[in-house]
Design an enzyme around this catalytic site. Structure first.
Site, PDB file in Angstrom:
ATOM      1  N   ASP A 412       0.869  -1.171   0.000  1.00 22.51           N
ATOM      2  CA  ASP A 412       0.000   0.000   0.000  1.00 22.51           C
ATOM      3  C   ASP A 412       0.911   1.228   0.000  1.00 22.51           C
ATOM      4  OD1 ASP A 412      -2.346   1.654   0.490  1.00 22.51           O
ATOM      5  OD2 ASP A 412      -1.555   1.839   2.522  1.00 22.51           O
ATOM      6  N   ASP A 585      -1.683  -0.797   6.115  1.00 21.49           N
ATOM      7  CA  ASP A 585      -1.839  -0.269   7.477  1.00 21.49           C
ATOM      8  C   ASP A 585      -3.218   0.270   7.804  1.00 21.49           C
ATOM      9  OD1 ASP A 585      -1.574   2.006   5.771  1.00 21.49           O
ATOM     10  OD2 ASP A 585      -1.081   3.203   7.545  1.00 21.49           O
TER      11      ASP A 585
END
Length: 697
Positions: A412, A585
């Site tokens: 990400d 996250d």
């Protein structure tokens, strides 16, 4: 469904674990149960009708003890450690006594070696051998009886039958095998003692974590500062921490500033500066400054308690590679019993019944399901513990096993590859910025903080009907006018080529302006990507292609998936070459973390992301992704070595004990030597696993 993990006391081999597992699975309300011989832990999934007492009763029915609840202010882990210390002390006492008696029995059994003595008398030998057989060896009989009641057999069954045969034959014949029975029991008990001592070190990581907890807290109550046991701290209490003290529980600083050593959680040795409003973690150390903080999480809710729980559950989990050993262990004892009988029959037919009897005992004693049972769990225990020491939390053994096999790794962008603390770089007008900041007051998006920080000195507007639109942006009503702020409808090529994220403000399909923010790459990102050169590395983000490519270029990543909405991330992950690891996250990363073969969550992320991941990087350092893969590779290498030794030991030495070498060499295996070899096999497996404590990650 609820998952309960608890220690079990009294297991001696993998067959014991299988028996307990079966009893737990037969308990009404239990959906799944796994018992790990290496970690001596049970993990049970059950519904609300199952009580701790019911679980303890199921384990007791198999002849073992479950430590399910706290007793006398001691945790189950502390009670397990206390029981293990008592067991070690008892084993040591039995080893010393049986060893001393075995020396005299041997002297009396071989007058041709030691000459005639007081110990040559049958009744003296019987007097010396009986305590070894029925006092020192009583545990073998208890376990055998428990197995028979539950229609199963274990390694204890083999030992009880083998030594009882030698003892009984000595009693009712002219041939004396008291020395054989006594020495076998002594050597096996010695092996168990050494194995227990070695296994104690496999859980060193858990012990270290448990010892980190502060014992007391200085709480402000009724205007006075008083020291109370940490167990008495309640959420909401205001606590003072002075320089050099441990922070007792988790909380938020309300007064003062300090520098805190968080290495016990993150593995990062550099202290972290803290100010009012910052979170502090229980068991970390206050280096400088005095401060007050409000307790937010106490007891089992603290970060330390959750880490201990996660590591403990990981150490108790079963890796896929263990399945073969489990299958073999299930059939092992019955097969060995049949081979022992076959050995006696073959030697009896050939006219050597006495030698057949000795070889039968050797077969019963040398067979070792323990080494098979220990091969995987001890390595998993030490490996997960080593990871925890370096700030790498591994949720289960499967994640640890698969990590080194991954072919594709996907990152990400925001908060993972980048610092996650972007700053506003460009705005079309102050009015657009104020409206955008007003809308962002109710947002949890990582870019919201940058906009609010930019306008912290200014008065914001009141917003109603706020709505977060996943992957698109946010909307709300200000002064009866509806606004949307988020993904732009048009291109901002110049800003995007600079790696900036542009968000557009619109109202009733009219574009009012934009706000551009920039997030900087983490300093270790490029080094980490370079270390993963043998893998296919991807960046995935909801950002547009230009911004994504700008960040990817800085990190050295060639493959980019841009404009991917949260609900599409999981689908994209499944389309890539498997096995795939995903590193993220945020809440929006949870589906992708769960869909990947190995989900890796940054410790700075949300609880949902961490819960969805198989591995959590508490130290926030991207290089720990490489470390986790190295640890996985090292652990699997040790497991394969252990399994090779455990299988090889039994495949080679059981036929030797049967006498396969006798026709060609005249060589037979002494039962006492068989006992030594059996004990050595288990100790060698544990010792090999302990090498992981020193592996460099």
């Amino acid at each position: 469904m609820t998952k309960t993990s608890f220690p079990i006391i009294g297991m001696h081999c993998a067959s014991c674990a299988k028996l307990i597992e079966r009893q737990l699975k037969n308990t009404p309300g239990v959906m799944a149960a796994a018992v790990n011989y290496g970690s001596e832990q049970a993990s049970v999934e059950h519904d609300a009708t199952v009580t701790p007492k019911a679980l303890a009763s199921a384990v007791a029915s198999a002849g073992y003890t479950a430590v399910v609840e706290k007793q006398k202010n001691k945790t189950p882990e502390e009670m397990k450690e206390e029981a293990k210390r008592a067991e070690l002390s008892d084993l040591a006492r039995k080893v010393w006594v049986s060893a001393a008696l075995s020396v005299f029995i041997t002297i009396g059994s071989f007058p041709e070696w030691f000459g005639n003595s007081f110990f040559n008398n049958l009744y003296i030998l019987l007097l010396l051998a009986t305590p070894v057989q029925f006092w020192a060896g009583w545990g073998f009989y208890q376990a055998t009886w428990s197995g028979l009641r539950n229609r199963t057999a274990s390694m204890d069954t083999l030992i009880a039958i083998g030594t009882s045969a030698a003892y009984g034959y000595s009693l009712f014949s002219t041939v004396r095998y008291f020395d054989t029975a006594a020495i076998i029991i002594t050597l096996i008990l010695l092996g168990r003692y050494l194995e227990a001592r070695a296994k104690a070190h496999t859980s060193d990581a858990i012990k270290k974590l448990l010892h980190l907890q502060a014992k007391t807290a200085r709480v402000i109550r009724g205007g006075k500062e008083i020291d109370v046991p940490v167990e008495d701290v309640k959420a909401g209490d205001i606590i003072r921490v002075r320089p050099g003290e441990k922070i007792p529980v988790d909380g938020k600083i309300t007064e003062g500033v300090s520098s805190i050593d968080e290495s016990m959680v993150t593995g990062e040795s550099i202290p972290v500066d803290k100010k009012i409003g910052d979170l502090v973690i229980g068991a970390t150390i206050n280096k400088t400054g005095t401060f007050l903080f409000q307790a937010t999480k106490v007891g089992d809710e603290t970060v330390l308690s959750q880490i201990v729980k996660m590591v403990s559950e990981a150490q108790s989990s079963r890796a896929p590679i263990q399945r073969l050993a489990d299958i073999v262990s299930g059939y092992f004892v019955p097969i060995v019993l049949m081979l022992a009988v076959a050995t006696f029959v073959v030697w009896y037919i050939t006219g050597m019944p006495i030698q057949g009897f000795v070889n039968m005992i050797a077969v019963l004693i040398i067979a070792c399901p323990c080494a098979l049972g220990l091969a995987t769990p001890t390595a998993i225990m030490v490996g997960t513990g080593r990871g925890a020491e370096g700030g790498i939390l591994i949720k289960d053994a499967e994640a640890l096993e698969i990590a080194h096999k991954i072919k594709t790794i996907v990152f990400d962008k925001t908060g993972t590859l980048t610092k996650g603390k972007p700053v506003v770089t460009d705005v079309s007008s102050d009015k657009v910025l104020i409206i955008a900041a007003s809308l962002e007051q109710g947002s949890e998006h990582s870019l919201a903080e940058a906009i609010l920080t930019k306008t912290k000195e200014q008065k914001l507007l009141s917003v109603t009907h706020f709505e977060a639109i996943p992957g698109q942006g946010i909307s709300g009503v200000i002064n009866n006018k509806k606004y949307f702020f988020g993904k732009p409808k048009k291109s901002y090529e110049t800003l995007e080529k600079q790696g900036k994220t542009v968000m557009e403000l619109t109202s009733e399909k009219t574009t009012l302006g934009y706000v551009a923010v920039s997030d900087t790459l983490k300093p270790e990102a490029k080094e980490m990507v370079s270390a993963l050169s043998r893998l296919s590395v991807w960046l995935i983000t909801g950002d547009n292609q230009r911004t994504a490519e700008a960040i990817a270029k800085q990190a050295g990543i060639e493959n980019v998936l841009a404009g991917v909405l949260p609900d599409q991330k999981a689908k994209k992950i499944k389309e890539l070459q498997s096995p795939v690891a995903f590193v993220g996250d945020g809440i929006n990363d949870a589906p992708a973390l769960a869909a990947s073969d190995v989900g890796i969550a940054m410790g700075t992320g949300t609880d949902v992301a961490i819960e969805s991941a198989g591995i959590t990087l508490l130290n926030k350092d991207l290089r720990s992704v490489v470390s986790a893969i190295k640890l996985s590779r090292a652990t699997l290498s040790v497991i394969k070595q252990n399994l090779f030794w455990a299988f090889g030991y039994n495949v080679i030495l059981i036929p030797v004990a049967m006498g396969i070498l006798y026709p060609a060499t005249g060589w037979l295996l002494n039962p006492a030597l068989a006992a030594f070899a059996m004990a050595a096999s288990s100790i060698s497996v544990v010792g090999n696993s302990l090498r992981l404590k020193g592996v460099r990650i």
